[in-house]
Design a protein around this motif. Structure first.
Motif, PDB file in Angstrom:
ATOM      1  N   UNK A   1      13.988  -7.532  12.296  1.00 28.57           N
ATOM      2  CA  UNK A   1      14.784  -8.754  12.107  1.00 28.57           C
ATOM      3  C   UNK A   1      14.841  -9.063  10.617  1.00 28.57           C
ATOM      4  N   UNK A   2      16.012  -9.403  10.124  1.00 28.46           N
ATOM      5  CA  UNK A   2      16.104  -9.785   8.711  1.00 28.46           C
ATOM      6  C   UNK A   2      15.474 -11.160   8.480  1.00 28.46           C
ATOM      7  N   UNK A   3      15.333 -11.965   9.559  1.00 24.74           N
ATOM      8  CA  UNK A   3      14.698 -13.285   9.435  1.00 24.74           C
ATOM      9  C   UNK A   3      13.262 -13.123   8.941  1.00 24.74           C
ATOM     10  N   UNK A   4      12.824 -14.098   8.166  1.00 26.40           N
ATOM     11  CA  UNK A   4      11.513 -13.971   7.531  1.00 26.40           C
ATOM     12  C   UNK A   4      10.372 -14.431   8.439  1.00 26.40           C
ATOM     13  N   UNK A   5      10.675 -15.169   9.490  1.00 20.35           N
ATOM     14  CA  UNK A   5       9.621 -15.599  10.423  1.00 20.35           C
ATOM     15  C   UNK A   5      10.248 -15.926  11.781  1.00 20.35           C
TER      16      UNK A   5
ATOM     17  N   UNK B   1       0.815  -1.219   0.000  1.00 23.67           N
ATOM     18  CA  UNK B   1       0.000   0.000   0.000  1.00 23.67           C
ATOM     19  C   UNK B   1       0.852   1.274   0.000  1.00 23.67           C
ATOM     20  N   UNK B   2       2.071   1.197   0.601  1.00 23.13           N
ATOM     21  CA  UNK B   2       2.893   2.416   0.705  1.00 23.13           C
ATOM     22  C   UNK B   2       4.023   2.378  -0.323  1.00 23.13           C
ATOM     23  N   UNK B   3       4.150   3.431  -1.100  1.00 19.38           N
ATOM     24  CA  UNK B   3       5.218   3.515  -2.104  1.00 19.38           C
ATOM     25  C   UNK B   3       6.370   4.344  -1.552  1.00 19.38           C
ATOM     26  N   UNK B   4       7.621   3.966  -1.904  1.00 15.87           N
ATOM     27  CA  UNK B   4       8.771   4.745  -1.404  1.00 15.87           C
ATOM     28  C   UNK B   4       8.735   6.180  -1.915  1.00 15.87           C
ATOM     29  N   UNK B   5       9.125   7.090  -1.048  1.00 12.34           N
ATOM     30  CA  UNK B   5       9.254   8.491  -1.442  1.00 12.34           C
ATOM     31  C   UNK B   5      10.673   8.702  -1.968  1.00 12.34           C
ATOM     32  N   UNK B   6      10.900   9.739  -2.749  1.00 11.59           N
ATOM     33  CA  UNK B   6      12.255   9.994  -3.263  1.00 11.59           C
ATOM     34  C   UNK B   6      13.254  10.119  -2.112  1.00 11.59           C
ATOM     35  N   UNK B   7      14.352   9.374  -2.208  1.00 15.11           N
ATOM     36  CA  UNK B   7      15.414   9.453  -1.197  1.00 15.11           C
ATOM     37  C   UNK B   7      15.116   8.682   0.072  1.00 15.11           C
ATOM     38  N   UNK B   8      13.995   7.985   0.142  1.00 18.50           N
ATOM     39  CA  UNK B   8      13.628   7.280   1.383  1.00 18.50           C
ATOM     40  C   UNK B   8      14.463   6.005   1.544  1.00 18.50           C
ATOM     41  N   UNK B   9      14.855   5.711   2.778  1.00 16.72           N
ATOM     42  CA  UNK B   9      15.620   4.517   3.116  1.00 16.72           C
ATOM     43  C   UNK B   9      14.628   3.349   3.203  1.00 16.72           C
ATOM     44  N   UNK B  10      14.799   2.318   2.364  1.00 11.27           N
ATOM     45  CA  UNK B  10      13.811   1.239   2.291  1.00 11.27           C
ATOM     46  C   UNK B  10      14.424  -0.086   2.744  1.00 11.27           C
ATOM     47  N   UNK B  11      13.720  -0.802   3.649  1.00 15.63           N
ATOM     48  CA  UNK B  11      14.110  -2.171   4.028  1.00 15.63           C
ATOM     49  C   UNK B  11      13.015  -3.109   3.537  1.00 15.63           C
ATOM     50  N   UNK B  12      13.432  -4.207   2.930  1.00 13.50           N
ATOM     51  CA  UNK B  12      12.456  -5.105   2.322  1.00 13.50           C
ATOM     52  C   UNK B  12      12.371  -6.419   3.113  1.00 13.50           C
ATOM     53  N   UNK B  13      11.145  -6.870   3.364  1.00  9.99           N
ATOM     54  CA  UNK B  13      10.917  -8.161   4.016  1.00  9.99           C
ATOM     55  C   UNK B  13      11.226  -8.118   5.499  1.00  9.99           C
ATOM     56  N   UNK B  14      11.574  -9.281   6.066  1.00 11.09           N
ATOM     57  CA  UNK B  14      11.924  -9.358   7.489  1.00 11.09           C
ATOM     58  C   UNK B  14      10.707  -9.263   8.395  1.00 11.09           C
TER      59      UNK B  14
END
Ligand SMILES: [Zn+2]
Length: 397
Positions: free
Chosen positions: A367-371, A30-43
């Motif tokens: 946590x970088x762990x997925x579960x 639902x949320x899109x990254x803004x310009x220059x935003x620090x993004x972490x994926x998953x976890x």
């Protein structure tokens, strides 16, 4: 800062941090990254963890006087020889070091016991509590390591420690001279807590003796005095050895009284069962039965390189990992519950667990762990954020 597609309470979400606050939490995508935003994926995202049971006055002393046999008896003897040598700076320095380790692992609330046999240690940990304000919430329990009725002077030192401002009153009823004196010490702890408006946190039945029956007295006192939600019973390892019909009665009483049982699996799996030949019992309370009865259970680390336990990292995932093994909680749902305990039930001694929701402070773990099972398997450090700032990372670095 944006966390995309992270697991939070069993749902996949996007979470945006704006300054020191959680700006938005929405379903994943639902949320899109803004310009220059620090993004972490998953976890995974969780609240910080909380430590309900450690002894910061004794940490890092294990190398000063080695426990050659590795037993509880030698640990007690070593601590007794070290205690008169403690200085304010020594206690502060060691406790500060270990609090830093806890912080690195995402633990931002710590309940420490302090041996009331050392006024030096009591004053040092109360000073540390003030020093840590705004960084780590520290609670101090006035713990009479050698009992309050066994020798003159011990009761006074214990009462003095509470008067100095400890948050909770401790006791060690199974270590008093007689069964009756053990029960009496429980009642004295509640009396003292009532006088000072303090909480109660007892080392309770930390023995393999099935005749050690202080927990039922703790529950009865809690019910009679309306202390539900403010009492912790630590260890309760005798419950492991109780006859099953008696254990069933006590477990029901614990749930009805609103007493929280804190298991300390790292220490107890090596300190208990020492008078057994084979088969050798596991010194661990009945976590599955307590859960089934609706009782609250916490998980403590207890020792970090102290006279009783030479190992320890101040990573609560290690204690959780040990618990799933020795208590055989390796079902998928059980492992997830053990992991969740660190970030939820472990907060109960301090009040409620922090919530992760829009408008709340951005104090959380990633946590970088997925579960949860992967987090237990690797026991890797999470990234720790306090008010939107990553702990341990210098700004601009
Ligand atoms: Zn303890």
């Amino acid at each position: 800062m944006l966390f995309r597609d992270a697991l939070l309470d069993g749902q996949r979400v996007d979470l945006r941090v704006v300054g020191a606050t959680i700006g938005a939490v929405a379903p994943a995508g639902a949320l899109q990254p803004l310009p220059g935003e620090d993004v972490s994926l998953g976890g995974m995202l969780t609240p910080p963890s909380a430590e309900p049971h450690v002894h910061l006055d004794a940490v890092l002393l294990g190398e000063r006087v080695p426990n050659v046999s590795g037993t509880l008896r030698e640990g007690i003897a070593n601590w007794a020889s070290l205690r008169p040598t403690l200085t304010h700076e020594d206690v502060l320095e060691r406790a500060r070091t270990v609090v830093g380790w806890y912080e690195k692992h995402g633990t931002l609330r710590i309940r420490t016991h302090v041996d009331t046999g050392s006024r030096v240690a009591v004053e040092a940990l109360l000073a540390l509590r003030a020093e840590l304000t705004g960084r780590v919430e520290l609670q101090v329990v006035a713990f009479p390591q050698e009992g309050i009725l066994r020798a003159p002077g011990r009761r006074q030192a214990w009462e003095d420690a509470v008067a100095l401002g400890c948050d909770a009153v401790g006791a060690i009823p199974h270590f008093e001279r007689t069964t009756e004196e053990g029960w009496q010490s429980v009642k004295m702890a509640f009396d003292l807590a009532e006088r000072h408006g303090a909480r109660v946190d007892l080392h309770c039945d930390e023995t393999d003796d099935p005749g050690s029956r202080n927990l039922e007295v703790v529950c009865a006192q809690t019910l009679d005095r309306g202390f539900g939600g403010r009492v912790v019973a630590g260890h309760c390892t005798a419950m492991h050895s109780y006859p099953n019909p008696y254990a069933a009665k006590v477990v029901e009483l614990v749930a009805a009284a609103g007493v929280q049982v804190v298991a300390n699996p790292l220490d107890n799996v090596v300190l208990q069962g020492r008078y057994d030949s084979y088969p050798r019992r596991r010194g661990i309370t009945r976590v599955d039965a307590l859960w089934a009865a609706g009782a609250s259970v916490g998980i403590g680390h207890d020792s970090v390189m102290d006279p009783w336990y030479r190992l320890g990292t101040a990573n609560l995932l290690d204690a959780a990992y040990m618990l799933v093994h020795v208590a055989q909680l390796t079902g998928e749902v059980e492992m997830a519950r053990v992991f969740r305990t660190l970030h939820h039930e472990n907060h109960l001694p301090f009040g409620a667990a922090p919530t992760i929701a829009a408008g709340q402070p951005a104090t959380l773990l990633w946590y970088s762990a997925s579960d949860p099972i992967e987090a237990l398997r690797t026991r890797a450090c999470p990234r720790v954020y306090r008010d939107g700032v990553q702990v341990g990372v210098q700004v601009g670095a």
